[in-house]
Enzyme design. Structure first.
Site, PDB file in Angstrom:
ATOM      1  N   SER A   1      13.231  16.213  28.762  1.00 55.97           N
ATOM      2  CA  SER A   1      13.739  16.287  27.389  1.00 55.97           C
ATOM      3  C   SER A   1      14.307  14.952  26.909  1.00 55.97           C
ATOM      4  O   SER A   1      14.811  14.862  25.794  1.00 55.97           O
ATOM      5  CB  SER A   1      14.806  17.369  27.285  1.00 55.97           C
ATOM      6  OG  SER A   1      15.916  17.045  28.082  1.00 55.97           O
TER       7      SER A   1
ATOM      8  N   THR B   1      19.640  16.844  25.998  1.00 50.90           N
ATOM      9  CA  THR B   1      19.907  15.464  25.593  1.00 50.90           C
ATOM     10  C   THR B   1      20.707  14.792  26.702  1.00 50.90           C
ATOM     11  O   THR B   1      21.490  15.450  27.377  1.00 50.90           O
ATOM     12  CB  THR B   1      20.776  15.459  24.303  1.00 50.90           C
ATOM     13  OG1 THR B   1      20.118  16.201  23.295  1.00 50.90           O
ATOM     14  CG2 THR B   1      21.030  14.045  23.800  1.00 50.90           C
TER      15      THR B   1
ATOM     16  N   THR C   1      17.214  11.373  23.322  1.00 52.41           N
ATOM     17  CA  THR C   1      16.484  12.638  23.473  1.00 52.41           C
ATOM     18  C   THR C   1      15.097  12.514  22.875  1.00 52.41           C
ATOM     19  O   THR C   1      14.841  11.629  22.056  1.00 52.41           O
ATOM     20  CB  THR C   1      17.242  13.798  22.767  1.00 52.41           C
ATOM     21  OG1 THR C   1      16.582  15.031  23.015  1.00 52.41           O
ATOM     22  CG2 THR C   1      17.309  13.568  21.263  1.00 52.41           C
TER      23      THR C   1
ATOM     24  N   ARG D   1      11.314  15.929  12.003  1.00 51.45           N
ATOM     25  CA  ARG D   1      12.598  16.574  12.250  1.00 51.45           C
ATOM     26  C   ARG D   1      13.526  15.649  13.020  1.00 51.45           C
ATOM     27  O   ARG D   1      13.122  14.990  13.979  1.00 51.45           O
ATOM     28  CB  ARG D   1      12.395  17.864  13.044  1.00 51.45           C
ATOM     29  CG  ARG D   1      13.679  18.610  13.423  1.00 51.45           C
ATOM     30  CD  ARG D   1      14.175  18.270  14.810  1.00 51.45           C
ATOM     31  NE  ARG D   1      15.288  19.146  15.232  1.00 51.45           N
ATOM     32  CZ  ARG D   1      15.970  18.994  16.345  1.00 51.45           C
ATOM     33  NH1 ARG D   1      15.675  18.002  17.180  1.00 51.45           N
ATOM     34  NH2 ARG D   1      16.966  19.809  16.654  1.00 51.45           N
TER      35      ARG D   1
ATOM     36  N   THR E   1      25.366  18.404  23.211  1.00 50.69           N
ATOM     37  CA  THR E   1      23.992  18.746  23.544  1.00 50.69           C
ATOM     38  C   THR E   1      23.744  20.183  23.132  1.00 50.69           C
ATOM     39  O   THR E   1      24.681  20.978  23.040  1.00 50.69           O
ATOM     40  CB  THR E   1      23.722  18.567  25.051  1.00 50.69           C
ATOM     41  OG1 THR E   1      22.340  18.814  25.308  1.00 50.69           O
ATOM     42  CG2 THR E   1      24.553  19.513  25.892  1.00 50.69           C
ATOM     43  N   GLY E   2      22.488  20.510  22.867  1.00 55.14           N
ATOM     44  CA  GLY E   2      22.177  21.887  22.498  1.00 55.14           C
ATOM     45  C   GLY E   2      21.306  21.970  21.264  1.00 55.14           C
ATOM     46  O   GLY E   2      20.479  21.098  21.020  1.00 55.14           O
TER      47      GLY E   2
END
Length: 305
Positions: free
Chosen positions: A31, A165, A183, A193, A216-217
Protein backbone atom coordinates in the site's frame (compact mmCIF):
# COMPACT_ATOMS: atom_id res chain seq x y z
CA UNK A 1 16.12 3.56 8.73
CA UNK A 2 14.83 6.87 10.11
CA UNK A 3 16.46 6.21 13.47
CA UNK A 4 19.84 5.47 11.84
CA UNK A 5 19.63 8.80 10.02
CA UNK A 6 19.15 10.62 13.34
CA UNK A 7 21.95 8.66 15.02
CA UNK A 8 24.33 9.59 12.20
CA UNK A 9 23.60 13.29 12.62
CA UNK A 10 20.89 13.72 9.98
CA UNK A 11 18.05 16.20 10.48
CA UNK A 12 14.52 15.34 11.51
CA UNK A 13 13.34 16.03 7.94
CA UNK A 14 16.09 13.75 6.62
CA UNK A 15 14.88 11.00 8.96
CA UNK A 16 11.27 11.32 7.80
CA UNK A 17 12.26 11.38 4.13
CA UNK A 18 14.58 8.38 4.39
CA UNK A 19 12.22 6.41 6.63
CA UNK A 20 9.17 6.86 4.41
CA UNK A 21 11.39 6.41 1.36
CA UNK A 22 12.52 3.01 2.64
CA UNK A 23 8.88 1.96 2.79
CA UNK A 24 8.42 3.11 -0.80
CA UNK A 25 11.37 0.94 -1.85
CA UNK A 26 10.12 -2.04 0.18
CA UNK A 27 6.53 -1.56 -1.11
CA UNK A 28 5.35 -1.83 2.51
CA UNK A 29 2.13 -3.82 2.81
CA UNK A 30 1.58 -3.32 -0.92
CA UNK A 31 0.00 0.00 0.00
CA UNK A 32 3.09 2.23 -0.13
CA UNK A 33 5.17 2.85 -3.22
CA UNK A 34 5.01 1.34 -6.70
CA UNK A 35 3.24 -1.82 -7.81
CA UNK A 36 0.22 -1.65 -5.52
CA UNK A 37 -3.32 -0.25 -5.27
CA UNK A 38 -4.06 0.18 -8.97
CA UNK A 39 -6.78 2.72 -9.66
CA UNK A 40 -9.88 2.17 -11.78
CA UNK A 41 -7.82 2.35 -14.96
CA UNK A 42 -5.11 0.01 -13.63
CA UNK A 43 -2.50 2.68 -12.90
CA UNK A 44 -0.63 3.07 -9.60
CA UNK A 45 -0.25 6.69 -8.46
CA UNK A 46 1.39 8.04 -5.31
CA UNK A 47 0.61 10.63 -2.61
CA UNK A 48 3.11 11.93 -0.03
CA UNK A 49 3.82 14.87 2.26
CA UNK A 50 6.55 16.05 4.61
CA UNK A 51 6.29 18.83 7.21
CA UNK A 52 8.87 20.88 9.08
CA UNK A 53 7.58 21.68 12.58
CA UNK A 54 10.08 24.53 13.03
CA UNK A 55 9.12 26.58 9.99
CA UNK A 56 5.65 25.04 9.42
CA UNK A 57 6.64 24.46 5.79
CA UNK A 58 4.95 21.59 3.98
CA UNK A 59 5.89 19.85 0.74
CA UNK A 60 3.38 17.47 -0.80
CA UNK A 61 2.55 15.63 -4.01
CA UNK A 62 -0.68 13.90 -4.99
CA UNK A 63 -1.66 11.70 -7.92
CA UNK A 64 2.05 11.48 -8.75
CA UNK A 65 2.60 9.31 -11.82
CA UNK A 66 5.64 7.37 -13.06
CA UNK A 67 7.96 8.55 -10.26
CA UNK A 68 8.72 6.11 -7.43
CA UNK A 69 10.18 8.34 -4.70
CA UNK A 70 7.10 10.37 -3.75
CA UNK A 71 8.36 11.53 -0.34
CA UNK A 72 11.60 12.67 -1.99
CA UNK A 73 9.67 14.78 -4.48
CA UNK A 74 7.59 16.22 -1.63
CA UNK A 75 10.82 17.30 0.11
CA UNK A 76 11.91 19.08 -3.08
CA UNK A 77 8.64 21.04 -3.09
CA UNK A 78 9.77 22.61 0.21
CA UNK A 79 13.35 23.14 -0.90
CA UNK A 80 12.86 24.51 -4.41
CA UNK A 81 9.41 26.11 -4.58
CA UNK A 82 7.22 28.51 -2.63
CA UNK A 83 4.31 26.09 -3.05
CA UNK A 84 2.92 23.42 -0.73
CA UNK A 85 1.15 20.85 -2.92
CA UNK A 86 1.75 19.77 -6.53
CA UNK A 87 -0.53 17.27 -8.26
CA UNK A 88 -0.87 14.91 -11.19
CA UNK A 89 1.11 15.11 -14.39
CA UNK A 90 2.53 18.50 -13.41
CA UNK A 91 3.96 17.02 -10.21
CA UNK A 92 5.66 14.36 -12.31
CA UNK A 93 7.17 17.00 -14.62
CA UNK A 94 8.46 18.87 -11.55
CA UNK A 95 10.00 15.63 -10.25
CA UNK A 96 11.89 15.09 -13.50
CA UNK A 97 13.22 18.65 -13.36
CA UNK A 98 14.46 17.85 -9.86
CA UNK A 99 16.40 14.85 -11.19
CA UNK A 100 14.02 11.97 -10.43
CA UNK A 101 13.75 9.37 -13.22
CA UNK A 102 10.54 8.35 -14.92
CA UNK A 103 9.83 4.72 -14.00
CA UNK A 104 6.91 2.39 -14.55
CA UNK A 105 4.95 2.00 -11.30
CA UNK A 106 3.07 -1.02 -12.66
CA UNK A 107 4.16 -4.55 -11.72
CA UNK A 108 2.84 -8.05 -12.38
CA UNK A 109 1.25 -7.87 -8.93
CA UNK A 110 -0.65 -4.66 -9.65
CA UNK A 111 -1.71 -5.95 -13.07
CA UNK A 112 -3.08 -9.14 -11.52
CA UNK A 113 -4.94 -7.13 -8.84
CA UNK A 114 -6.50 -5.08 -11.61
CA UNK A 115 -7.42 -8.12 -13.71
CA UNK A 116 -9.03 -9.87 -10.75
CA UNK A 117 -11.06 -6.75 -10.01
CA UNK A 118 -12.32 -6.50 -13.59
CA UNK A 119 -13.26 -10.19 -13.50
CA UNK A 120 -15.30 -9.55 -10.33
CA UNK A 121 -17.48 -6.97 -12.13
CA UNK A 122 -15.33 -4.14 -10.72
CA UNK A 123 -16.21 -4.88 -7.10
CA UNK A 124 -15.65 -3.09 -4.77
CA UNK A 125 -15.63 0.43 -6.21
CA UNK A 126 -16.28 3.99 -5.09
CA UNK A 127 -19.23 5.00 -7.27
CA UNK A 128 -22.78 5.75 -6.11
CA UNK A 129 -25.98 7.09 -7.66
CA UNK A 130 -24.97 5.94 -11.14
CA UNK A 131 -26.22 3.68 -13.92
CA UNK A 132 -25.49 0.89 -14.57
CA UNK A 133 -25.67 -0.31 -10.95
CA UNK A 134 -22.11 0.08 -9.64
CA UNK A 135 -22.62 -2.71 -7.07
CA UNK A 136 -23.07 -5.26 -9.84
CA UNK A 137 -21.18 -4.17 -12.92
CA UNK A 138 -18.38 -2.12 -14.43
CA UNK A 139 -18.85 1.26 -16.08
CA UNK A 140 -18.70 3.47 -17.93
CA UNK A 141 -21.19 5.01 -15.53
CA UNK A 142 -23.59 7.89 -15.97
CA UNK A 143 -25.19 9.85 -13.18
CA UNK A 144 -28.63 8.78 -12.12
CA UNK A 145 -31.19 11.57 -12.37
CA UNK A 146 -32.55 10.91 -8.89
CA UNK A 147 -29.87 11.09 -6.22
CA UNK A 148 -30.39 9.08 -3.05
CA UNK A 149 -28.61 9.94 0.16
CA UNK A 150 -27.80 7.06 2.44
CA UNK A 151 -24.88 6.52 4.75
CA UNK A 152 -22.31 4.15 3.33
CA UNK A 153 -21.36 1.65 6.03
CA UNK A 154 -19.44 -0.91 4.01
CA UNK A 155 -16.65 1.12 2.44
CA UNK A 156 -14.62 1.53 5.61
CA UNK A 157 -14.86 -2.14 6.49
CA UNK A 158 -13.40 -3.22 3.19
CA UNK A 159 -10.68 -0.58 3.51
CA UNK A 160 -9.21 -2.53 6.43
CA UNK A 161 -7.83 -4.98 3.91
CA UNK A 162 -7.17 -2.85 0.86
CA UNK A 163 -5.00 0.06 1.84
CA UNK A 164 -2.81 1.69 4.43
CA UNK A 165 -0.18 4.43 4.72
CA UNK A 166 3.30 4.88 6.18
CA UNK A 167 2.97 7.76 8.64
CA UNK A 168 5.94 8.96 10.67
CA UNK A 169 6.60 11.49 13.43
CA UNK A 170 10.20 12.33 14.36
CA UNK A 171 11.15 14.24 17.53
CA UNK A 172 14.75 15.46 17.53
CA UNK A 173 17.01 15.71 20.56
CA UNK A 174 16.23 19.43 20.85
CA UNK A 175 12.48 18.89 20.56
CA UNK A 176 12.30 19.72 16.85
CA UNK A 177 9.38 17.90 15.22
CA UNK A 178 8.95 16.66 11.64
CA UNK A 179 6.34 14.37 10.13
CA UNK A 180 5.49 12.72 6.84
CA UNK A 181 3.37 10.21 4.98
CA UNK A 182 3.53 8.17 1.80
CA UNK A 183 0.90 5.95 0.17
CA UNK A 184 -0.42 4.64 -3.11
CA UNK A 185 -3.93 5.30 -1.86
CA UNK A 186 -7.16 3.34 -1.93
CA UNK A 187 -7.19 0.41 -4.33
CA UNK A 188 -9.56 0.82 -7.32
CA UNK A 189 -9.99 4.54 -6.57
CA UNK A 190 -11.29 6.86 -9.27
CA UNK A 191 -8.35 8.33 -11.21
CA UNK A 192 -7.51 11.69 -9.68
CA UNK A 193 -8.72 10.77 -6.21
CA UNK A 194 -6.60 12.23 -3.41
CA UNK A 195 -6.97 10.98 0.15
CA UNK A 196 -5.83 12.40 3.47
CA UNK A 197 -2.17 11.44 3.26
CA UNK A 198 -0.76 14.48 1.37
CA UNK A 199 -3.05 17.00 3.10
CA UNK A 200 -1.38 18.96 5.92
CA UNK A 201 -3.32 18.48 9.15
CA UNK A 202 -5.06 15.40 7.82
CA UNK A 203 -2.41 12.81 6.90
CA UNK A 204 0.13 14.29 9.30
CA UNK A 205 1.04 17.48 11.13
CA UNK A 206 4.14 18.73 12.95
CA UNK A 207 4.64 21.69 15.26
CA UNK A 208 7.87 21.96 17.25
CA UNK A 209 6.05 23.90 19.99
CA UNK A 210 3.65 21.02 20.64
CA UNK A 211 4.25 17.70 18.87
CA UNK A 212 3.34 15.70 15.82
CA UNK A 213 0.73 13.23 14.61
CA UNK A 214 0.09 10.99 11.61
CA UNK A 215 -3.09 9.19 10.55
CA UNK A 216 -3.95 6.11 8.54
CA UNK A 217 -7.18 4.56 7.36
CA UNK A 218 -10.14 5.65 5.26
CA UNK A 219 -8.76 8.94 3.99
CA UNK A 220 -11.97 10.05 2.33
CA UNK A 221 -13.61 10.18 5.75
CA UNK A 222 -10.65 11.10 7.94
CA UNK A 223 -9.49 14.11 5.91
CA UNK A 224 -12.79 15.86 6.68
CA UNK A 225 -11.80 16.11 10.35
CA UNK A 226 -8.13 17.17 10.07
CA UNK A 227 -7.30 14.57 12.74
CA UNK A 228 -3.53 15.15 12.84
CA UNK A 229 -3.94 18.89 13.33
CA UNK A 230 -6.59 18.32 15.99
CA UNK A 231 -4.38 15.89 17.90
CA UNK A 232 -1.45 18.32 17.92
CA UNK A 233 -3.72 21.07 19.22
CA UNK A 234 -4.90 18.79 22.03
CA UNK A 235 -1.27 18.10 22.95
CA UNK A 236 -0.53 21.84 22.86
CA UNK A 237 -3.16 22.22 25.59
CA UNK A 238 -1.28 19.67 27.68
CA UNK A 239 -3.30 16.58 26.79
CA UNK A 240 -1.43 13.29 27.02
CA UNK A 241 -0.60 11.93 23.52
CA UNK A 242 -2.67 8.77 24.00
CA UNK A 243 -5.69 10.76 25.16
CA UNK A 244 -5.20 13.26 22.33
CA UNK A 245 -5.32 10.38 19.83
CA UNK A 246 -8.40 8.90 21.50
CA UNK A 247 -10.25 12.23 21.45
CA UNK A 248 -9.61 12.55 17.72
CA UNK A 249 -10.94 9.06 17.00
CA UNK A 250 -14.00 9.68 19.20
CA UNK A 251 -14.76 12.87 17.31
CA UNK A 252 -14.94 11.03 13.98
CA UNK A 253 -16.93 8.15 15.53
CA UNK A 254 -19.84 10.48 16.26
CA UNK A 255 -20.38 11.00 12.54
CA UNK A 256 -19.13 7.74 11.01
CA UNK A 257 -19.15 4.96 13.63
CA UNK A 258 -17.89 2.29 11.22
CA UNK A 259 -14.89 4.14 9.76
CA UNK A 260 -11.52 2.41 9.50
CA UNK A 261 -8.79 4.55 10.99
CA UNK A 262 -5.96 5.04 13.47
CA UNK A 263 -3.65 7.84 14.55
CA UNK A 264 -0.25 8.11 16.26
CA UNK A 265 0.69 11.09 18.44
CA UNK A 266 3.98 12.25 20.01
CA UNK A 267 4.74 15.40 21.98
CA UNK A 268 7.96 17.39 22.26
CA UNK A 269 9.05 15.57 25.45
CA UNK A 270 9.07 12.24 23.62
CA UNK A 271 5.85 10.87 25.09
CA UNK A 272 3.75 9.03 22.52
CA UNK A 273 0.53 7.13 22.03
CA UNK A 274 -1.98 5.91 19.48
CA UNK A 275 -5.66 5.14 19.07
CA UNK A 276 -7.89 3.39 16.55
CA UNK A 277 -11.58 2.86 15.82
CA UNK A 278 -12.87 -0.61 16.65
CA UNK A 279 -14.72 -2.29 13.80
CA UNK A 280 -15.08 -5.95 12.72
CA UNK A 281 -11.68 -7.23 11.60
CA UNK A 282 -9.81 -4.30 13.17
CA UNK A 283 -9.62 -4.40 16.97
CA UNK A 284 -5.96 -3.54 17.57
CA UNK A 285 -3.46 -1.16 15.99
CA UNK A 286 0.26 -1.95 15.75
CA UNK A 287 2.91 0.74 15.35
CA UNK A 288 6.68 1.01 15.73
CA UNK A 289 8.68 3.18 18.13
CA UNK A 290 12.38 3.99 18.30
CA UNK A 291 13.77 6.02 21.18
CA UNK A 292 16.91 6.37 23.33
CA UNK A 293 15.06 4.37 26.00
CA UNK A 294 14.68 1.38 23.69
CA UNK A 295 17.57 -0.81 22.55
CA UNK A 296 15.94 -1.41 19.17
CA UNK A 297 12.79 -0.44 17.24
CA UNK A 298 9.87 -1.87 19.17
CA UNK A 299 6.35 -2.78 18.13
CA UNK A 300 3.60 -1.28 20.25
CA UNK A 301 -0.05 -2.38 20.26
CA UNK A 302 -3.18 -0.52 21.35
CA UNK A 303 -6.72 -1.81 21.66
CA UNK A 304 -9.18 0.11 19.49
CA UNK A 305 -11.94 2.13 21.11
Amino acid sequence: TAWRVLESGGSELDAVERGCGQCEIDQCDGSVGYGGSPDESGETTLDAMIMDGNTMEVGAVADLRRVKNAIGVARKVIEYTKHTLLVGESASLFAVRMGFPYEDLTTQKSLSLYSEWLNQSCQPNYWKNVVPDSSKSCGPYKRREEVTYKEEQTSSQRSVHNHDTIGMVVIGVSGTVASGTSTNGAIHKLPGRVGDSPIAGAGSYADSTAGGAAATGDGDIMMRFLPSYQAVEYMRMGTDPTVACQKVISRIQKYTPMFFGAIICANTTGSYGAACNKIPGFTQFHYMVSSPLLSRPTEQVVDCI
